[in-house]
Write a protein that holds these residues in place. Structure first.
Motif, mmCIF file in Angstrom:
data_model
loop_
_atom_site.group_PDB
_atom_site.id
_atom_site.type_symbol
_atom_site.label_atom_id
_atom_site.label_comp_id
_atom_site.label_asym_id
_atom_site.label_seq_id
_atom_site.Cartn_x
_atom_site.Cartn_y
_atom_site.Cartn_z
ATOM 1 N N ASP A 120 0.825 -1.207 0.000
ATOM 2 C CA ASP A 120 0.000 0.000 0.000
ATOM 3 C C ASP A 120 0.859 1.256 0.000
ATOM 4 N N ALA A 121 1.918 1.261 0.785
ATOM 5 C CA ALA A 121 2.817 2.419 0.829
ATOM 6 C C ALA A 121 3.505 2.620 -0.518
ATOM 7 N N SER A 164 0.980 3.929 -3.002
ATOM 8 C CA SER A 164 0.634 5.326 -2.690
ATOM 9 C C SER A 164 1.728 6.273 -3.189
ATOM 10 N N ALA A 217 1.429 6.473 -6.980
ATOM 11 C CA ALA A 217 0.273 7.292 -7.366
ATOM 12 C C ALA A 217 0.559 8.771 -7.146
ATOM 13 N N GLN A 218 1.239 9.093 -6.067
ATOM 14 C CA GLN A 218 1.593 10.495 -5.792
ATOM 15 C C GLN A 218 2.537 11.029 -6.867
ATOM 16 N N ARG A 258 0.506 11.712 -9.978
ATOM 17 C CA ARG A 258 -0.271 12.954 -9.819
ATOM 18 C C ARG A 258 0.618 14.176 -10.011
#
Length: 163
Positions: free
Chosen positions: A135-136, A139, A142-143, A146
């Protein structure tokens, strides 16, 4: 006149234990005979360990092991004697289950089921840790996407505004 030059009562030999400072420990072992226990209790009385006027603080630690339930127990009691003659006490009770996973220990009743439960629990803990790391990582990825997308949008809008 009852203290030596270091401020310690005559006949008492303090022990320094890591993290606990200088103490006057009295050990009462479960294997003491009745006579030795009576001597130890007399020592506590005569040494003013439990004197109503001289004692301000006492700490009792009791460690035990029950073979029947395979459980270690550790009890700590802190007793503070206040000026009114009352004793304020706090208890801390800890227990630790003993599990013998040797071949001999697994022959005991219920130990195979305990081992199976512990293996499942260990698997779930490892799965949780793996999913948390995944998950980390996702994330962070994904960051970054973005941030890259936002940078592209800002670059396009600057180009369009300059035209």
């Amino acid at each position: 006149g009852q203290l030596n030059p270091q401020g310690i009562p005559y006949g008492f030999f303090p022990s320094s234990l890591p993290g606990l400072g200088v103490l006057y420990p009295v050990i009462i072992d479960i294997n003491l005979s009745e006579e030795r226990l009576q001597q130890r209790m007399q020592y506590l009385k005569e040494g003013a360990f439990l004197d109503p006027f001289a004692t301000h603080y006492a700490q009792f630690k009791i460690a035990s092991f029950s073979v029947d339930v395979q459980l270690y127990g550790y009890v700590t009691m802190d007793a503070v004697y206040d000026d009114d003659g009352l004793i304020q006490s706090k208890f801390k009770i800890e227990a630790l289950e003993y599990r013998d996973y040797s071949f001999e220990g697994l022959r005991m009743k219920g130990m195979v089921a305990r081992l199976a439960n512990d293996v499942v629990l260990l698997f779930l803990v490892l799965l949780y840790c793996t999913l948390t790391i995944l998950d980390a990582v996702l994330s962070v990825q994904a960051q970054r996407r973005r941030t890259a997308t936002l940078a592209k949008i800002l670059t396009r809008s600057r180009r369009q505004s300059l035209r």
